[in-house]
Design an enzyme around this catalytic site. Sequence first.
Site, mmCIF file in Angstrom:
data_model
loop_
_atom_site.group_PDB
_atom_site.id
_atom_site.type_symbol
_atom_site.label_atom_id
_atom_site.label_comp_id
_atom_site.label_asym_id
_atom_site.label_seq_id
_atom_site.Cartn_x
_atom_site.Cartn_y
_atom_site.Cartn_z
ATOM 1 N N HIS A 35 0.911 -1.245 -0.114
ATOM 2 C CA HIS A 35 0.203 0.036 -0.016
ATOM 3 C C HIS A 35 0.855 1.250 0.131
ATOM 4 O O HIS A 35 2.038 1.178 0.563
ATOM 5 C CB HIS A 35 -0.942 -0.047 1.282
ATOM 6 C CG HIS A 35 -1.789 0.944 1.309
ATOM 7 N ND1 HIS A 35 -1.675 2.315 1.788
ATOM 8 C CD2 HIS A 35 -3.341 1.121 1.127
ATOM 9 C CE1 HIS A 35 -2.948 3.028 1.836
ATOM 10 N NE2 HIS A 35 -3.796 2.189 1.388
ATOM 11 N N ASP B 200 3.119 -4.531 8.124
ATOM 12 C CA ASP B 200 1.836 -3.524 7.881
ATOM 13 C C ASP B 200 0.857 -4.563 8.100
ATOM 14 O O ASP B 200 0.388 -5.305 7.468
ATOM 15 C CB ASP B 200 1.862 -3.184 6.638
ATOM 16 C CG ASP B 200 0.371 -2.565 6.138
ATOM 17 O OD1 ASP B 200 -0.434 -2.496 6.772
ATOM 18 O OD2 ASP B 200 0.519 -1.693 5.227
ATOM 19 N N GLN C 267 -4.591 -5.060 7.168
ATOM 20 C CA GLN C 267 -5.469 -5.861 6.711
ATOM 21 C C GLN C 267 -5.517 -7.220 7.297
ATOM 22 O O GLN C 267 -6.444 -8.215 7.302
ATOM 23 C CB GLN C 267 -5.237 -6.049 5.295
ATOM 24 C CG GLN C 267 -5.558 -4.830 4.332
ATOM 25 C CD GLN C 267 -6.715 -4.475 4.320
ATOM 26 O OE1 GLN C 267 -7.975 -5.192 4.779
ATOM 27 N NE2 GLN C 267 -7.132 -3.104 3.709
ATOM 28 N N LYS D 70 -10.692 -0.371 10.207
ATOM 29 C CA LYS D 70 -10.906 -1.577 9.664
ATOM 30 C C LYS D 70 -11.328 -2.992 10.408
ATOM 31 O O LYS D 70 -11.378 -3.899 9.799
ATOM 32 C CB LYS D 70 -9.613 -1.996 8.605
ATOM 33 C CG LYS D 70 -9.190 -0.736 7.773
ATOM 34 C CD LYS D 70 -7.884 -1.418 7.123
ATOM 35 C CE LYS D 70 -7.302 -0.032 6.403
ATOM 36 N NZ LYS D 70 -7.984 0.237 5.036
ATOM 37 N N CYS E 118 -4.917 2.493 -3.705
ATOM 38 C CA CYS E 118 -3.456 3.014 -3.231
ATOM 39 C C CYS E 118 -2.391 1.831 -3.076
ATOM 40 O O CYS E 118 -1.619 1.585 -2.342
ATOM 41 C CB CYS E 118 -3.587 3.252 -1.537
ATOM 42 S SG CYS E 118 -4.535 4.752 -1.437
HETATM 43 N N1 7TS Z 1 -1.759 -0.777 4.668
HETATM 44 C C1 7TS Z 1 -2.720 -1.545 3.972
HETATM 45 C C2 7TS Z 1 -2.233 -2.876 3.438
HETATM 46 C C3 7TS Z 1 -3.940 -1.055 3.738
HETATM 47 O O1 7TS Z 1 -4.762 -1.732 3.285
HETATM 48 C C4 7TS Z 1 -4.310 0.115 4.200
HETATM 49 C C5 7TS Z 1 -5.560 0.968 3.829
HETATM 50 C C6 7TS Z 1 -3.343 0.837 4.671
HETATM 51 C C7 7TS Z 1 -2.185 0.506 5.100
HETATM 52 C C8 7TS Z 1 -3.514 2.394 5.386
HETATM 53 O O2 7TS Z 1 -4.419 2.174 6.366
HETATM 54 P P1 7TS Z 1 -4.834 3.570 7.242
HETATM 55 O O3 7TS Z 1 -5.844 3.199 8.053
HETATM 56 O O4 7TS Z 1 -3.766 4.395 7.583
HETATM 57 O O5 7TS Z 1 -5.468 4.491 5.963
HETATM 58 N N2 7TS Z 1 -6.263 0.273 2.749
HETATM 59 C C9 7TS Z 1 -7.327 0.818 2.314
HETATM 60 C C10 7TS Z 1 -8.085 0.304 1.110
HETATM 61 O O6 7TS Z 1 -7.630 -0.871 0.592
HETATM 62 N N3 7TS Z 1 -8.930 1.117 0.699
HETATM 63 O O7 7TS Z 1 -8.885 1.976 1.185
HETATM 64 C C11 7TS Z 1 -7.855 2.215 2.203
#
Ligand code: 7TS
Length: 406
Positions: A122, A199, A202, A225, A364
């Site tokens: 990501h 990371d 997910q 999430k 992303c």
């Molecule tokens: N890493 C992964 C693997 C992700 O899927 C996401 C967000 C992030 C980092 C960032 O997370 P945040 O909470 O800091 O924003 N993924 C997604 C997606 O797949 N669609 O919208 C956000």
Amino acid sequence: MNISVIRKDFPILERKANNGKDIVYLDSTATSQKPQQVIEAMNIYYQQSNANIHRGVHTLAEEATAMYEGAREKIAKFINAKSSREVIYTRNTTESINLVAYSWARTNLKAGDLVVLTEMEHHSNLVPWHMLQAEKNIEIDFISVTDDGLLDLDSYKTLLDRSPKLVSFTHMSNVLGTINPVREMIEMAHQVGAIVLIDGAQSAPHLKVDVQKLDADFYAFSAHKMCGPTGIGILYGKSALLESMPPFLGGGDMIKEVKLRSFRANTLPHKFEAGTPAIAEAVGFGAAVDYLSSIGMDNIAKHEHEITEYALERLEEIQGVKLFGPSVDKKGGVAAFTLDGIHPHDVAQILDQDGIAVRAGHHCAQPLHEKFGIPATSRASFYLYSTKEEVDLLVKGLYKVKEMFK
Ligand code: 7TS
């Protein structure tokens, strides 16, 4: 797991789309829906105990502090951290990764040092390292992704021969759904003396995570999430590493003592939590891990596996659908696909007319899409409240899309 009972916990699943159709929410990878238990916990906090934390001796301040710190204890237990001192509240996964880049990496890496990432990251696990590269002239290289959406472990071994200082990769891909062999990969990195950042954006929502068993040095994830509120995430770090790191942001709460010309940083975990934090959100996060634990992460993973298996089977039936990612036994509840000759945004827009929420774009993960030679995919994703009936509605919707573009 009784899905119809679980669905009743999520008030939003009862509402209708603007055209009166049921909402079919297939975008949990972007953010999950929130159960009543989480919403209620945050309401009760605001209605009964709202005050700033760590600063007052009055009843409300003590209650608020206990709730904020109590949630940290729950989260520590949820990921099996040795101590809640190793659990730092951040805003989200992105901020957690930036914290490591800014504090640990900026202190410990010098020009020429190698950071290993993967092609499936990501942007949140790419851009902080690009930024550090611009500042410190570090090297960055990537574990390649195979055509079937797995990490190429041979390319990983070759990179490890170059003695990287840091290896940072996703536990589960937000596009391919690939669940990476994290434990084995961490062990390999440790053998060459590298620090490992995972990371977990997910994975923490969908799999049982045990940071001690994995032996992760850092593990980052977001509440939103995993049934929790937006605005709060976690950086788990081994205490010895966190102790050795300079603070990230400066201000209130992260200090022990301040003089006009100097300061002394607070102890863990407060050293990394500057300013008034997301208190209600921490309380909501605590309620979210209680909720997930009450259902059982193994049950959640099993349910998602069933739904994903069914979804992949049904999607494969549709002529012109191309699915990305490995077979169901190697992935979580994500189905990214293209539909021959139709732009993913059109697919998502037409599905939306029937109340079906999927995401379209590069999610992303632009470099990963580039690798597969496509600008975008449509993506359906599943969680504990997803049903086979919703998959059927998606499939029906896709036949409708095809019909419209014929
Ligand atoms: N890493 C992964 C693997 C992700 O899927 C996401 C967000 C992030 C980092 C960032 O997370 P945040 O909470 O800091 O924003 N993924 C997604 C997606 O797949 N669609 O919208 C956000």
